[in-house]
Design an enzyme around this catalytic site. Sequence first.
Site, PDB file in Angstrom:
ATOM      1  N   CYS A  92      71.885  34.399  63.310  1.00 28.78           N
ATOM      2  CA  CYS A  92      72.572  35.682  63.443  1.00 28.78           C
ATOM      3  C   CYS A  92      74.089  35.478  63.329  1.00 28.78           C
ATOM      4  CB  CYS A  92      72.168  36.370  64.747  1.00 28.78           C
ATOM      5  SG  CYS A  92      72.583  38.137  64.727  1.00 28.78           S
ATOM      6  N   HIS A 102      66.634  36.944  64.050  1.00 24.55           N
ATOM      7  CA  HIS A 102      66.458  36.165  65.275  1.00 24.55           C
ATOM      8  C   HIS A 102      65.065  35.529  65.311  1.00 24.55           C
ATOM      9  CE1 HIS A 102      70.088  37.238  67.553  1.00 24.55           C
ATOM     10  NE2 HIS A 102      70.048  38.351  66.846  1.00 24.55           N
ATOM     11  N   GLU A 118      63.970  33.408  67.330  1.00 23.19           N
ATOM     12  CA  GLU A 118      63.536  33.254  68.727  1.00 23.19           C
ATOM     13  C   GLU A 118      62.966  34.547  69.283  1.00 23.19           C
ATOM     14  OE1 GLU A 118      66.544  33.643  67.687  1.00 23.19           O
ATOM     15  OE2 GLU A 118      67.851  34.622  69.152  1.00 23.19           O
TER      16      GLU A 118
END
Lengths: 204, 253
Positions: free
Chosen positions: A82, A186, A188
């Site tokens: 990001c 993202h 994650e």
Amino acid sequence: MPGVVIVNSGVCNLDSIQRAVEECGGKPEVTDDPRIVEQADRIILPGVGSFAAAMQAMNEKGIAAGLRNLLAKRQVPFLGICLGMQLMATRSYEFGLTDGLDFIPGEIVPLKSTQAGERIPHMGWNETHPKPGAQLWRNLPDGADFYFVHSYHYDCAESDVLAVCPSYGGFAAAVQRDNLMGVQFHPEKSQKAGFELLRNFLAI
Amino acid sequence: MTVKIRVMPTLLFRDVGLVKGVGFDSWRRTGSALQAIKVYNMREVDELVFLDIRATPDGRAPDFTQVDELADECFMPMTVGGGVRNPDHIGGLLAVGADKVAINTAALKRPKLIEEGALRYGTQCIVVSIDVLRHLDGRLEVMSECGRLPTGRDPVEWAREVEALGAGEILLTSINRDGTFNGYDIPLTRAVVDAVKIPVIASGGCGNYQHMADVLKEGKADAVAAASIFHFTEQTPREAKVFLKAQGLHVRL
């Protein structure tokens, strides 16, 4: 278990990325110490917040210099996430002009809506189309969905674009030059696809 | 192709567990927050909204320890709200694992908080939550303090103002429809969506999947939030998306 140094560039959600790397079988170490950064065998640079604030923090703490020293000596796998990806650019136009790390030449410019329904920020799940053979997309289908939250994007040479997101006229969902990689979304927070991508990064 | 529409379960936290009410009142217990997050993880839900609804009325700051524990188990994007009064609260929630922070009452009291948050942490993580009451004469009014305090503000005007200040998203809740299963307030949603360029999440009133389709198609919402139908019925976010896809909406399955 592959060790990973997660760089603390200032404000950001380090917990999520740390937990995700652990879930993917990696051994994360979170640091803002440039000496630890310089010794790393693998780097993740996450980030939320504004480009200028993050660059300022990284310059003040000596992390920017630490990263440059490391990458000048050794070609360790590097993943920007990001804002962390955007920091790899030459410069950014977010809230005025700010110089970046300049790892992959390019500029961070505002997203432009090209059709109805393309709101800004670009927020939510969207498709990614990788280049054939992209290591980060191993075992992932063309079109795999990831979670995006951003208003700016990486404008760079086509040869450095690793994957394209088809919205907003098509923009770089990921960039790569040799060992240097960055993803705008993202991983994650992107559940199965995100973890697969992180596992692929840990295996490089 | 545009970004996919999102189906977002809303988790309302009060005292020690999750609750759900009707018209911001008559709260019923619905279970443990951690358990709910684990289930939604497994089901690969698009995104979660977690609101601590007693924090502001009790004059409390957000419970950072609790959010930290929940976020450690949450591998999907999570918006966290309740009790956020200053930029340090925003930073504190982001640091323990929130991806976005929802502000409501504090932004109404001091709109500059939105700007301060956006400048420091980026527009994308500032969600302004707007609770709207439709009066008997049809007039719409923004309410603060968990729906209790009239503000005299018009929701469309307020939406424009928060966008200009740097909000990245609007969570728009109809107090009248909340918990009723009667469907979203489509005219309200459409009016706010048309007034701003940032994404708008429609909330309040969802009773079935058709209600979601209606507010997405007619209200032009970018996402739908729902609580009661996931707590009190057999309906699930995944089934909702299968239904929405069959209706021609762009979803992630």
